[in-house]
Design an enzyme around this catalytic site. Sequence first.
Site, PDB file in Angstrom:
ATOM      1  N   HIS A 297       0.864  -1.177   0.000  1.00 54.08           N
ATOM      2  CA  HIS A 297       0.000   0.000   0.000  1.00 54.08           C
ATOM      3  C   HIS A 297       0.909   1.238   0.000  1.00 54.08           C
ATOM      4  O   HIS A 297       2.025   1.185   0.515  1.00 54.08           O
ATOM      5  CB  HIS A 297      -0.833  -0.058   1.286  1.00 54.08           C
TER       6      HIS A 297
ATOM      7  N   ASP B 105       2.878  -4.756   8.042  1.00 51.20           N
ATOM      8  CA  ASP B 105       1.685  -3.907   7.980  1.00 51.20           C
ATOM      9  C   ASP B 105       0.473  -4.823   8.160  1.00 51.20           C
ATOM     10  O   ASP B 105       0.156  -5.627   7.290  1.00 51.20           O
ATOM     11  CB  ASP B 105       1.679  -3.201   6.614  1.00 51.20           C
TER      12      ASP B 105
ATOM     13  N   GLN C 132      -4.665  -5.139   6.964  1.00 52.55           N
ATOM     14  CA  GLN C 132      -5.639  -6.046   6.342  1.00 52.55           C
ATOM     15  C   GLN C 132      -5.647  -7.428   6.983  1.00 52.55           C
ATOM     16  O   GLN C 132      -6.369  -8.317   6.522  1.00 52.55           O
ATOM     17  CB  GLN C 132      -5.353  -6.191   4.843  1.00 52.55           C
TER      18      GLN C 132
ATOM     19  N   LYS D 147     -10.635  -0.420  10.394  1.00 48.30           N
ATOM     20  CA  LYS D 147     -10.866  -1.568   9.510  1.00 48.30           C
ATOM     21  C   LYS D 147     -11.299  -2.798  10.305  1.00 48.30           C
ATOM     22  O   LYS D 147     -11.558  -3.848   9.734  1.00 48.30           O
ATOM     23  CB  LYS D 147      -9.599  -1.883   8.718  1.00 48.30           C
TER      24      LYS D 147
ATOM     25  N   CYS E 239      -4.835   2.460  -3.717  1.00 51.53           N
ATOM     26  CA  CYS E 239      -3.647   2.997  -3.033  1.00 51.53           C
ATOM     27  C   CYS E 239      -2.454   2.071  -3.204  1.00 51.53           C
ATOM     28  O   CYS E 239      -1.651   1.894  -2.285  1.00 51.53           O
ATOM     29  CB  CYS E 239      -3.915   3.254  -1.559  1.00 51.53           C
TER      30      CYS E 239
END
Lengths: 144, 406
Positions: free
Chosen positions: B117, B194, B197, B220, B360
Site C-alpha cells: 500500500h 503492515d 488487512q 478496519k 492505493c
Amino acid sequence: MSLHNLDYLYRQTIMAYAQHPHHYQPMLGTENYHIRKYNPTCGDVIDLAFNIDHDIVTDIHFYGDGCAISKSSASIMTDLVIGKNTSQITQLVDQFSKMVRGEAGNYNALGEAQILSGVTKFPTRIKCATLAWHALAELLAIEK
Amino acid sequence: MNQTDFPILNQKINGEPLIYFDSAATSQKPQFVIDAITDYYQNDNANVHRGIYELSQRATNLYEKARDKVQKLIHAKRREEVLFTRGTTESLNWLASTYGVENVKQGDEILLSYMEHHSNIVPWQQLAKRVGASLKYIALKEDGTLDLADAEAKLSDKTKIVSVTHASNVLGVVNPIKKLAQMAHEHGAIMIADGAQSVPHMAIDVQEMGVDFFAFSGHKMLGPTGIGVLYGRYDVLNQMRPAQFGGEMIEFVDLHEATFQPLPWRFEAGTPNIAGAIGLGAAVDYLTNIGMFEVAKYEQSLVDYALPKLKSIDGLTVYGPQESEQHTGVIAFNIAGIHAHDLATALDQEGIAVRAGHHCAQPLMHYLDVAATVRVSFYIYNTRQEIDRFVATLGKIKEYFNREFA
C-alpha cells in the site's frame, strides 16, 4: 432494478464515443505541446497533445486508459476544439466546467458536449468527465 | 453472521437494500462499539493520566484497559509494547522518521514488496531520499504470492529494514511474515509488518511471527477512525526516540531540558484519542467474543462461495491466487470491456458498494499492468445471499454495457 438510472449518464452517444473514440492515438513525440494527467482516484492516465498554428489548434489527440465517461468526454472535446483559437477554447473549457458543476446557463456553444451534463447526477464521476478538459486547460497555460 | 448488530446496513441505497463490500477500505461499526463511544462521552469523559478526580481516573482506566485488550488480541508480551497512533499510516511514518532516521545510513537498503500500500512505500521513499539509502522490492510470482527466492536474493548485509504487508489489500494473499522475519534477522535487519488487512480478519501472534514492529488501524476492524496501533518489541522500542513531544509524554520539564515518561506513554504526546481507543477496545471485545478463528472461518466460507461464481462469469479476471483456499476476502477483478469505474457506478445504482481504482497501490497496478480494478472485500456481516445478488447484478451490468452503441 435501478440500472435504468444509468441512462442519464451512459447516453447512446456517450457509449458510442467510448467504444469508438475520435482523435484517439498514441503520442508521436513531434507535437508542439504534450501533457500527461492522472486521475488520482482511479489511477487513470490521459496523454493529450496538440499542434498550434497562428493561435489555432490544428491537430489534437489523446491516449490512455479511461472509463467510458472520460474517454467519450475527451473524444467530444477534441472534435469541438479543433480549428478554434485559444481564447475560444479557454471559454469552452470554462463553460464545460460550469455545466458539470450543475450551474444553470446556456451551453449551446459546447455542442455535443452538452450530453455530458448528466454527470451532475453522479457526483463521484464528475472528475472522469473533466479530466481531459483539465489537461486541455493546462496545455493552453503551457502554450501561453 | 450478526448483520443486525450493524445498524448502518439496514438501509436502502438507490432504492435497493445496501450491500457493503468495501470493508478493506473501512469496516462498518456494530451498535456495541457505537454505544461504548457514546457511553464514554455521556458518562466518563475527562482527560487521562493527570486528574486527581474520580472522572479522570475512570477515563484513564478505560483508556489503559483498551491497551490491555489490544495486547491480548495480538499476543504482545508486554502491555508497554502497544502504542496508540492515528492508524497504520501514522504508525509507519513514525517508524520511518524515528527508527529509520537513526538506523538507516547512506548506502543502506530498505526492502519492501511490489504489493505494498502507498502507506508502506512513500514514508520509506522519503527516508531513503533523506539519508541516501535505496529501496528494493520483492518480486511476486505468477499467482500474486511473494517470491521468497527473490526476497533472499535482494537481502544483504546492507539491508536495515524489511517492511512488508501481512495481508494484501488487492491480491487477497497472506504473506509468510514469520519466514521473512527469520530471513531479515539473519541479515541483521529488522522486520516490520503492515497488519491493516490482517488483524481484522485472523488470529495474530506478533511473538510467534517474530516481527519487531507491527502496525494496524482501528477503523478496519469495527472500531472508529483516527485510532490505530504501533506494536514494537520492547527492547527495540525502548531505544527509539519519540516521534512527537509535548504534554503527557514528559516526566520533568525545565527551560532547556526535559525527561520523558517510560513506555508506552513516551510515544503518546498530547491528549490522546481517548474515545477512539475505548471504541477500539470495544471492537476487540466484539471480535474476541466471536473468536478470531471463527471470524477467519466464516470469511473463508464466503470466499469459497464467491470465488468460483465470479470466475465462471465470462470475461471476468480475478487477480491474485485463483484457488479460494489461498485467497482472503479481498477479491480484485475486471470484466473485459467494462472499465472498473463504470462497473462500480452501475453496482452503486443497485445498492452495492465496492471500490474501483488503484486501491492505493499504484506500483502494484503497474506491476500487474492494469490501470484500475474493481475490488470487493468481505467481513463478518456479509452473507451468501448478498454474494448471490452481487453475481446476478454483474450479469445485468454486462448486458447493459456490452450492447453495441451506435
